[in-house]
Write an enzyme that holds these catalytic residues in place. Structure first.
Site, PDB file in Angstrom:
ATOM      1  N   LYS A 225      12.243  41.151 -63.426  1.00  0.00           N
ATOM      2  CA  LYS A 225      12.811  41.606 -64.613  1.00  0.00           C
ATOM      3  C   LYS A 225      12.817  43.259 -64.663  1.00  0.00           C
ATOM      4  O   LYS A 225      11.887  43.864 -64.636  1.00  0.00           O
ATOM      5  CB  LYS A 225      12.112  41.173 -66.034  1.00  0.00           C
ATOM      6  CG  LYS A 225      12.716  41.785 -67.153  1.00  0.00           C
ATOM      7  CD  LYS A 225      12.082  41.401 -68.432  1.00  0.00           C
ATOM      8  CE  LYS A 225      12.592  42.223 -69.679  1.00  0.00           C
ATOM      9  NZ  LYS A 225      11.996  42.230 -70.859  1.00  0.00           N
TER      10      LYS A 225
ATOM     11  N   GLY B   5      10.832  44.898 -80.042  1.00  0.00           N
ATOM     12  CA  GLY B   5       9.531  44.688 -81.016  1.00  0.00           C
ATOM     13  C   GLY B   5       9.972  44.588 -82.636  1.00  0.00           C
ATOM     14  O   GLY B   5       9.174  44.837 -83.258  1.00  0.00           O
TER      15      GLY B   5
ATOM     16  N   ALA C 125      14.890  40.876 -76.479  1.00  0.00           N
ATOM     17  CA  ALA C 125      14.434  41.803 -77.491  1.00  0.00           C
ATOM     18  C   ALA C 125      15.052  41.749 -78.792  1.00  0.00           C
ATOM     19  O   ALA C 125      16.368  41.516 -79.159  1.00  0.00           O
ATOM     20  CB  ALA C 125      14.659  43.509 -76.917  1.00  0.00           C
ATOM     21  N   GLY C 126      14.387  41.876 -79.895  1.00  0.00           N
ATOM     22  CA  GLY C 126      14.568  41.919 -81.244  1.00  0.00           C
ATOM     23  C   GLY C 126      14.747  40.493 -82.020  1.00  0.00           C
ATOM     24  O   GLY C 126      14.859  40.397 -83.077  1.00  0.00           O
TER      25      GLY C 126
ATOM     26  N   THR D 221       7.531  39.433 -79.181  1.00  0.00           N
ATOM     27  CA  THR D 221       6.518  39.822 -80.366  1.00  0.00           C
ATOM     28  C   THR D 221       6.467  38.617 -81.425  1.00  0.00           C
ATOM     29  O   THR D 221       5.214  38.354 -82.056  1.00  0.00           O
ATOM     30  CB  THR D 221       7.160  41.156 -80.869  1.00  0.00           C
ATOM     31  OG1 THR D 221       7.260  42.037 -79.865  1.00  0.00           O
ATOM     32  CG2 THR D 221       6.558  41.524 -82.214  1.00  0.00           C
TER      33      THR D 221
END
Lengths: 256, 369
Positions: free
Chosen positions: A97, A158, A184-185, A207
């Site tokens: 990644k 996050g 992400a998110g 997260t």
């Protein structure tokens, strides 16, 4: 459900996961097992590759998990290539990644350095999954240099704020010839389901699972949401009709 | 514009007055926003925010977990030398303290490393006084190659240096540089630093700019709480942070909260900051800046450190010694200050685990530069 193929690997689960932010490595292991995830990303900087008993790696040694080392912490293409080579040697995988964020505050990826590094890493034989902003042109450019997938962000990492980049993600999904992984998110199972319903091939979640009261249950919830989203996509979700239907159709004169 | 010019346009008294003039309404507004600015920070550190401490703590806890997860980074200081040519009214290393001065030899450093590594540490903070002939660049050039192979991450807290010297230190493997302003009040700064290179207020305040230009990975800021009105000093520090983040956006930042501690010489703090106020300050920083690292040393008590884990802190030291050779050789050297929490690294890690957090020992790698 259709399995997902990236490079030479076939995945039954379309939920990829991160390994940071958990309150213990044991809890991380249990939550990721419960999530059914088959691809887990590990920050090279967090593990001690010389230590065979490394706490994080030890808890990830299950046949269910393939490791996806990430380059978190690097700021340039040069550093990324260096870190990638070290990860390949130490973790015995050519999957990577690629994440280059020179900005340590919002951890937003640098498109220029990412493209440069991707090109070089592909030449060096890596299976590259680049983390990028939701930029359709950049995703095509990355595909052209040979990345195995693209990983556009749904919103800042996050932030748990869901698919704020939806309009761009739709274009990316529409144009891509390689799998699209929304990274992400993603802060709730409903966000993950939404991404899969839109046609994203997979999502990467960290997260939202790590920082909640019960990561094991949350892992399962994401598993179910990703499956539901994919099933809906395969069943050809009917698009809501947003406009009114004219009582005398515009083209009815053709039938007269 | 460098920060020096910015601060010259900002009057200490004006800032102080505007902090003390903040109302409950200002505090509530700051709490309800999604992004806070420097005016909000003033409200959060103001006396008007005191009744909202619990709400601030809840918010700080949530924001920190979202950004940093349930983890606390572990680090430990290694004092390389207590030689110093400065006179600082509050510091045990001050040149006018007639006590034993020591700079560690290569062999003594190796011994310290062995003990520190045996506790599990991979992140280290190297500390020296300011004595250019003994612990200047030549010394760093010699000892950093000895230390670097043993640690994933090296921070230093040494005399301020020039940009090219920071660039060289970065090449030698230094990841983070801590340089606390001590106080942003110029007159008071000169009172507390009457002699030595440190007495140059402007050179010190310009140091973070030089670090930014040298593209250091991370820098640590802070004021010595007790020298001046902590609210006004902390505002200037937050303003400094804000300026630096926008100017040197590739650099990471951390803030520390050292309170004046007993030491050989015993300066009474001009202004006391209570435990309650320190919690308020830590939470205010977190609510103001969701991404900045906040660090806690062993200056604070066991009880305080146990409870602060959940309230915004992201890194903590444990088992620290503040005298050179303190871990492995009994050199009877002067310590910089008395530590307050004497628990071992293992005990602190256990305390962290018991609160549902993971103690992180490694979060960087030497290969990342």
């Amino acid at each position: 459900m259709e399995p997902l193929k990236i490079a030479d690997k076939v995945f039954t689960s379309r939920l990829f996961t991160g390994t940071g932010k958990f309150s213990s490595s044991l809890l991380m292991e249990e939550a990721l097992l419960a999530s059914g995830s088959e691809l887990v990303t590990v920050a090279l900087k967090r593990v001690d590759v010389e230590d065979k008993e490394d706490d994080i790696l030890k808890h990830l040694s299950h046949s269910q998990f393939s490791l996806l080392p990430n380059t978190s912490g690097v700021r340039t293409a040069k550093e990324a290539v260096f870190a990638a080579q070290l990860a390949r040697e130490a973790l015995e995988t050519n999957w990577l990644k690629l994440e280059i964020h020179p900005d340590p505050k919002y951890l937003l990826p640098d498109p220029i350095e990412t493209l440069k590094a991707a090109e070089e890493l592909v030449k060096l034989g890596f299976i590259v999954l680049p983390y990028v902003n939701a930029d359709p042109v950049l995703c095509k450019r990355l595909e052209e240099v040979g990345t195995a997938a693209v990983m556009p962000l749904g919103s800042p990492i996050g932030s748990n704020s869901g698919l704020q980049t939806k309009a761009m993600l739709e274009i990316i999904i529409d144009q891509a010839k390689v799998p699209v992984v929304v990274d992400a998110g993603i802060g709730a199972p409903s966000h993950a389901a939404e991404a899969l319903e839109m046609g994203a091939d997979a999502v990467l979640v960290n997260t939202a699972i790590a920082v909640c009261s019960n990561p094991i249950t949350m892992g399962k919830a994401f598993k179910m949401a990703v499956e539901a989203g994919r099933m809906a996509f395969e069943a050809k979700l009917s698009k809501g009709i947003k406009h009114a239907v004219a009582s005398s159709p515009f083209t009815s004169f053709l039938d007269i | 514009m460098a920060f020096l010019e910015l601060i010259n346009q900002t009057g200490w008294d004006d800032v102080q007055q505007s902090i003390y003039a903040k109302t409950e309404q200002d505090v509530l507004q700051a709490l309800s926003k999604s992004k806070r600015n420097l005016e909000d920070f003033k409200a959060l550190i103001s006396p008007a925010a005191a009744p909202y401490l619990e709400q601030m703590a809840v918010l700080s806890h949530q924001i920190t977990q979202k950004r940093f997860g349930k983890t606390i980074q572990m680090y430990i200081p290694m004092y390389l030398s207590n030689e110093c040519q400065n006179v600082c009214t509050y510091c045990g290393f001050s040149v006018d303290n007639k006590l034993r001065r020591v700079t560690l030899t290569d062999e003594q450093i190796q011994k310290e490393i062995e003990v520190i590594k045996s506790h599990g540490y991979d992140h280290i903070l190297l500390v020296t006084g300011e004595a250019n002939k003994t612990v200047g660049m030549d010394y760093f050039r010699r000892v950093l190659p000895l230390i670097r192979p043993h640690f994933a991450n090296i921070s230093i807290e040494v005399q301020p240096l020039d940009q090219h010297e920071y660039e060289e230190l970065s090449q030698l493997g230094v990841h983070t540089v801590l340089v606390y302003q001590e106080t942003y009040h110029e007159e008071n700064y000169k009172f507390h630093h009457p002699k030595g290179k440190k007495s140059n207020f402007e050179y010190r305040i310009d140091t973070p700019d030089r670090l930014g230009k040298a593209q250091i990975n991370k820098m640590g800021l802070g004021v010595l709480l007790g020298l001046e009105d902590w609210r006004t000093d902390s505002f200037f520090c937050a303003m400094h942070l804000n300026y630096l983040e926008k100017t040197y956006w590739k650099t990471k930042y951390s803030v520390s909260f050292p309170r004046l501690r007993p030491y050989t010489g015993n300066l009474e703090p001009k202004v006391n900051i209570t435990d309650k106020e320190l919690v308020q300050l830590i939470c205010a920083y977190r609510i103001f800046n969701e991404d900045v690292e906040l660090s806690m040393s062993t200056r604070e008590s066991e009880v305080f450190r146990n409870h602060i884990i959940k309230l915004g802190i992201t890194s903590i030291s444990a088992g620290s010694k503040t005298d050179p050779g303190g871990y492995a050789s009994d050199l009877e050297a002067l310590e910089q200050f008395e530590i307050s929490d004497e628990r071992s690294p293992k005990e602190i890690a256990e305390m962290i685990r018991n609160q549902g957090y993971e103690a992180v020992w490694k979060d960087w790698d030497a290969v990342l530069g």
